[in-house]
Scaffold this motif. Sequence first.
Motif: not given
Lengths: 79, 269
Positions: A1-4, A62-65, A13-23
């Motif tokens: 998991m990663l935190t934004v 746009t992948e989130l880190t 959000l799960p590892e490898g999540a993108t902005l699509v997942d965040a929205v």
Amino acid sequence: MLTVSINEEDVKLPEGATLVDAVAHLTGRELNADGTPVDGGRLGVAVAVGSAVVPRSRWAATELTGGEELEIVTAVQGG
Amino acid sequence: MTTETITQDIPALQVGGYTLQNRLIMGTGGITDLEALEKALVASGTTLTTVAMRRYSPDTKTSVFSMLERLGIDILPNTAGCYTVKDTVLTAELAREALETDLIKVEVIADEHTLLPDVIETLEATEQLADRGFIPMVYTIDDPATALRLENAGAAAVMPLGAPIGTGLGILNPHNIELIASRANVPVVLDAGIGAASEAAQAMELGCDAVLVASAVTRAQKPTAMAQATRRAVEAGYLSRSAGRIPRREHAQASSAFEGLINPVEELT
């Protein structure tokens, strides 16, 4: 998991999540890879990462880190 | 003549590359009941309506956006709440991305008590937004010099205030509004301060091309009735202006001829 941070709230959000997942996470709507809602219509939201607008066409790439600060806005009553 | 026929006599207004069909622009703030807002918007006949941009919250969702889409009303996002050029440009970019429109109502305020525009920041924001391909419709003070500066900076429309936002004080400086309208090469939209329909008519008579109304309708005791009244006032004001008013005179001028008058009856004593 990663935190934004989305609108100043920490979201996991799960590892490898993108902005699509965040929205999709915030709006609770299922999204196509191009950021449009699966149920049709327009989404009416925009995303900024660290004060820079990311166009919907670039959400999927746009992948989130972790640690990013996201602003997700929409139209509300006003004016 | 029916209302419909009169309305057809009023041409659409070109704002940059955008065609404004109805000269009454509506706001959506100041009312909590969305159903009442919808009725008022429909009664106003508006084809362009403002929204603000705020953080998405699961509570607010996108209800206003969906409603305007459903009604087929174009959306005019504003930058309300911005104090600086930087915030204004970012808000405008977010609005363009979210709502897929180049239209932006530029609103840069100086402080939250007066809500008066900060013209220095407004001017710079207008220039930057015009450079970025927006169609800036710019909220400003009722000052003719500033209006011209904004026009030269790339404003597609200048929107001088009649009075501070939400005050309903009407048009405090009609002379300046008339001067702005007479010198502008871009559309002039009277924005803010209107309290009743007659003031919308007055704005049009002074030479404004359109009127923006929010609180006057949404905070009226009967929003739908005030929306309808304001719609007709804008039409009346436009027609009145184009009809050409009579000049103001110092003394009376009879409209009945004096020739052929009967002899006055002798006064009884």
